[in-house]
Motif scaffolding. Structure first.
Motif, short mmCIF file in Angstrom:
data_model
loop_
_atom_site.label_atom_id
_atom_site.label_comp_id
_atom_site.label_asym_id
_atom_site.label_seq_id
_atom_site.Cartn_x
_atom_site.Cartn_y
_atom_site.Cartn_z
N GLU A 322 -65.56 -180.60 82.60
CA GLU A 322 -65.57 -179.67 83.73
C GLU A 322 -65.26 -180.38 85.05
O GLU A 322 -64.24 -180.16 85.68
CB GLU A 322 -66.95 -179.00 83.81
CG GLU A 322 -67.08 -178.00 84.92
CD GLU A 322 -68.53 -177.64 85.18
OE1 GLU A 322 -69.28 -178.51 85.66
OE2 GLU A 322 -68.91 -176.50 84.89
N GLN A 323 -66.16 -181.26 85.45
CA GLN A 323 -66.01 -181.99 86.71
C GLN A 323 -66.93 -183.21 86.62
O GLN A 323 -67.87 -183.22 85.83
CB GLN A 323 -66.43 -181.12 87.88
CG GLN A 323 -67.89 -180.70 87.78
CD GLN A 323 -68.47 -180.19 89.10
OE1 GLN A 323 -67.98 -180.49 90.16
NE2 GLN A 323 -69.55 -179.44 89.01
N PRO A 324 -66.68 -184.24 87.45
CA PRO A 324 -67.59 -185.40 87.41
C PRO A 324 -69.00 -184.98 87.80
O PRO A 324 -69.16 -184.07 88.62
CB PRO A 324 -67.02 -186.34 88.46
CG PRO A 324 -65.82 -185.68 89.03
CD PRO A 324 -65.63 -184.35 88.43
N GLY A 325 -69.98 -185.62 87.21
CA GLY A 325 -71.36 -185.39 87.62
C GLY A 325 -71.78 -186.48 88.60
O GLY A 325 -70.95 -187.25 89.09
N GLU A 328 -70.77 -190.00 87.48
CA GLU A 328 -69.32 -190.21 87.49
C GLU A 328 -68.79 -190.31 88.91
O GLU A 328 -67.89 -191.09 89.22
CB GLU A 328 -68.62 -189.04 86.76
CG GLU A 328 -68.85 -189.00 85.26
CD GLU A 328 -70.21 -188.45 84.86
OE1 GLU A 328 -70.89 -187.84 85.72
OE2 GLU A 328 -70.60 -188.63 83.68
N PRO A 334 -64.86 -190.96 84.37
CA PRO A 334 -65.37 -189.73 83.77
C PRO A 334 -66.36 -190.00 82.64
O PRO A 334 -66.27 -191.02 81.95
CB PRO A 334 -64.10 -189.07 83.21
CG PRO A 334 -63.17 -190.20 82.94
CD PRO A 334 -63.47 -191.26 83.97
N PHE A 335 -67.27 -189.08 82.47
CA PHE A 335 -68.21 -189.08 81.34
C PHE A 335 -68.93 -190.41 81.11
O PHE A 335 -68.93 -190.93 80.00
CB PHE A 335 -67.47 -188.65 80.05
CG PHE A 335 -67.28 -187.16 80.00
CD1 PHE A 335 -68.35 -186.31 79.74
CD2 PHE A 335 -66.04 -186.60 80.23
CE1 PHE A 335 -68.18 -184.94 79.72
CE2 PHE A 335 -65.85 -185.21 80.21
CZ PHE A 335 -66.94 -184.39 79.95
N ALA A 339 -74.09 -186.63 79.88
CA ALA A 339 -73.19 -185.79 79.08
C ALA A 339 -72.22 -186.67 78.27
O ALA A 339 -71.93 -186.40 77.11
CB ALA A 339 -72.42 -184.82 79.96
N ASN A 361 -61.12 -184.45 83.59
CA ASN A 361 -61.87 -183.24 83.94
C ASN A 361 -60.96 -182.18 84.53
O ASN A 361 -59.92 -182.50 85.11
CB ASN A 361 -62.94 -183.60 84.98
CG ASN A 361 -64.13 -184.30 84.34
OD1 ASN A 361 -64.80 -183.73 83.49
ND2 ASN A 361 -64.36 -185.54 84.73
N HIS A 443 -69.40 -177.53 76.35
CA HIS A 443 -69.54 -178.78 77.10
C HIS A 443 -70.78 -179.52 76.59
O HIS A 443 -71.80 -178.89 76.31
CB HIS A 443 -69.71 -178.44 78.58
CG HIS A 443 -69.53 -179.63 79.45
ND1 HIS A 443 -70.51 -180.58 79.62
CD2 HIS A 443 -68.45 -180.04 80.17
CE1 HIS A 443 -70.04 -181.51 80.43
NE2 HIS A 443 -68.80 -181.22 80.77
N1 URA Z 1 -69.42 -183.61 82.94
C1 URA Z 1 -68.09 -183.44 82.95
O1 URA Z 1 -67.56 -182.36 82.71
N2 URA Z 1 -67.33 -184.48 83.22
C2 URA Z 1 -67.82 -185.68 83.47
O2 URA Z 1 -67.03 -186.58 83.73
C3 URA Z 1 -69.22 -185.82 83.43
C4 URA Z 1 -70.00 -184.78 83.19
#
Ligand code: URA
Length: 476
Positions: A322-325, A328, A334-335, A339, A361, A443
């Motif tokens: 989805e997006q960096p947390g 991240e 990323p990731f 998660a 993402n 996710h």
């Molecule tokens: N969730 C995401 O979707 N991407 C990430 O990089 C980290 C957590």
């Protein structure tokens, strides 16, 4: 003891060749002394072993790391890289170990280099040099980079300023671009350029974009660190602009509202259209640099940095979250947070090797709401997913994966254009605009949010989806 004196130009290639030779000859890290530049050499040094045998196979993640770290100013950088390479020979999966202190240190250095490159693209200020009779305009700039980044950043300037001749001088090296050819040369003493009209232009520009009502001194200094000021013509305005900001903001607030010109709406519209048709990005390095300048939606303002995708250029699988947390956003990868760890655990069970995939993402900046000292994740809205799709489309075009694994609703929407209920579609293969198959799944953070009792079933379903990805790739 072997002494390897690496050249100041083409340093990465030279380090790589030397490291290959040393590794091939079984020379342990403690027997190698690395330096950059000619230096004195070591009278008792043994000659360097020649590169031999089949090319060494190293994880892509290491190569990407080394390509950044070699430009760091830490005198130990070459030795640190070689020590990690040496360790990788015994533990090939070491790059996946996020707790390894050596990797953490080198990743931090890579990030500093990347930040330095980004600052360089923002803070080089060219001055026009008179060239009577020349058919191209000529510019020159002096810049003091935080790391040895002129060589890896020069290609950015060749693309951005390809229609003029220019030189960039730094205390380490110079770059000259003449008639379309880039040449790197040793450093020279700082040249005198004299004032030119471009400097006034910068000052006028800065005066105009400076909004006294929104002055945030800390954020401004983070974005434009003081160490760069003495080479920025506009920086001399900063103290006065800050000192008078309060009074100017009050005057603005007290002034009657002004009416936007009639054409303003049409202009805004055209500008946002122009952003959508921004020129295509031709390679991944450029994409990574450009991404840090992304202003397509407001999320960049509060995020630490844009988080680019990572993985080999020839990855057959592209994994989209989805997006960096929070983790991240800080790490710039990323990731890497909870998660990502959940994903890694399940992926390992089905033999899915994340280091062979390209992981990215749907949205590249962290969206959050502050709560005390914590930053609470907020799902990106439809507009943000749409704006960021521009990057994801580029990544897909550059990577050309055989299969995309879309994890979560934002990734599914961005890739398929379909917002319908993911829970009904998960496990299905749909297609992206260009026909690339997109396997939909939940996710991994959805699994983390479930009550403990519900997790085993949900995890088993997620595992089945990953298994399907592995099977589809095997059949492709
Ligand atoms: N969730 C995401 O979707 N991407 C990430 O990089 C980290 C957590």
């Amino acid at each position: 003891m072997r002494h390897v004196a690496l050249p100041e130009i083409a340093t990465f290639d030279a380090w790589r060749d030397a490291a290959r030779g040393l590794l091939g000859a079984d020379v342990p890290p403690e027997d190698v002394l690395w330096s950059r530049g000619e230096g004195e050499g070591d009278l008792f040094a043994e000659p360097l072993p020649p590169v031999q045998g089949a090319p060494l196979s190293v994880p892509r993640g290491f190569v990407d790391l080394a390509r950044m770290v070699v430009w760091h100013r830490d005198p130990e950088r070459f030795a640190r890289l070689y020590a990690l390479l040496w360790a990788l020979r015994r533990t090939p999966r070491l790059m996946d170990d996020r707790g390894d202190a050596r990797i953490a240190r080198l990743s931090g250095m890579a990030k500093e280099v990347s930040r330095g490159k980004h600052k360089m693209t923002a803070f080089v200020r060219f001055r026009e040099i008179d060239q009577p009779g020349a058919n191209r305009r000529r510019f020159a700039a002096w810049f003091e980079p935080s790391h040895y980044i002129l060589e890896p950043t020069a290609p950015f300037f060749t693309k951005r300023f390809g229609d003029m001749d220019w030189s960039i001088f730094t205390p380490d090296l110079s770059a000259h671009f003449n008639g379309g050819d880039l040449r790197l040369a040793p450093a020279v003493p700082r040249p005198e350029f004299g004032e030119d009209a471009t400097e006034d232009l910068w000052r006028t520009y800065f005066r105009n974009i400076f909004n006294p009502a929104r002055v945030k001194i800390k954020a401004m200094q983070a974005e434009m660190p003081k160490k760069y000021w003495h080479n920025l013509p506009e920086a001399e305005l900063i103290p006065e602009m800050i000192a008078t900001a309060h009074a100017r903001a009050r005057a603005m607030a007290e002034a009657a509202p002004s009416i936007p010109p009639l054409r303003a709406e049409a202009i805004t519209e055209r500008l946002s259209e122009a952003r959508k048709v921004a020129p295509p990005v031709a390679d991944r390095d450029r994409l990574t640099v450009e991404l840090q300048n992304c202003r397509r939606c407001p999320l960049w303002e509060n995020a630490t940095q844009a988080v680019p995708g990572e993985g080999p250029d020839d990855a057959r699988l592209m994994i989209v979250g989805e997006q960096p947390g929070d983790h991240e956003d800080l790490a710039g990868r990323p990731f890497v947070g909870p998660a990502g760890q959940m994903f890694d655990r399940v992926a390992a069970r089905v033999g899915l090797d994340r280091s062979e995939a390209y992981v990215t993402n749907a949205v590249k900046h962290f969206k959050f709401a502050p709560r005390g000292k914590r930053r609470i994740h907020q799902a990106p809205n439809r507009g943000e997913v749409q704006q960021c799709r521009w990057w994801l489309d580029h990544e897909r075009r550059l990577l050309k994966p055989d299969l995309i694994l879309a994890m979560g609703a934002s990734a599914a929407e961005s890739l398929t254009g379909d917002r319908r209920d993911l829970m009904r579609r998960r496990g299905r293969v749909e297609t992206a605009e260009d026909g690339t198959p997109v396997l939909l799944t939940v996710h991994p953070s959805y699994l983390l949010r479930l009550p403990v009792a519900e997790r085993p079933v949900a995890e088993a379903l997620f595992e089945a989806d990953l298994q399907k990805a592995v099977a589809l790739l095997a059949a492709a």
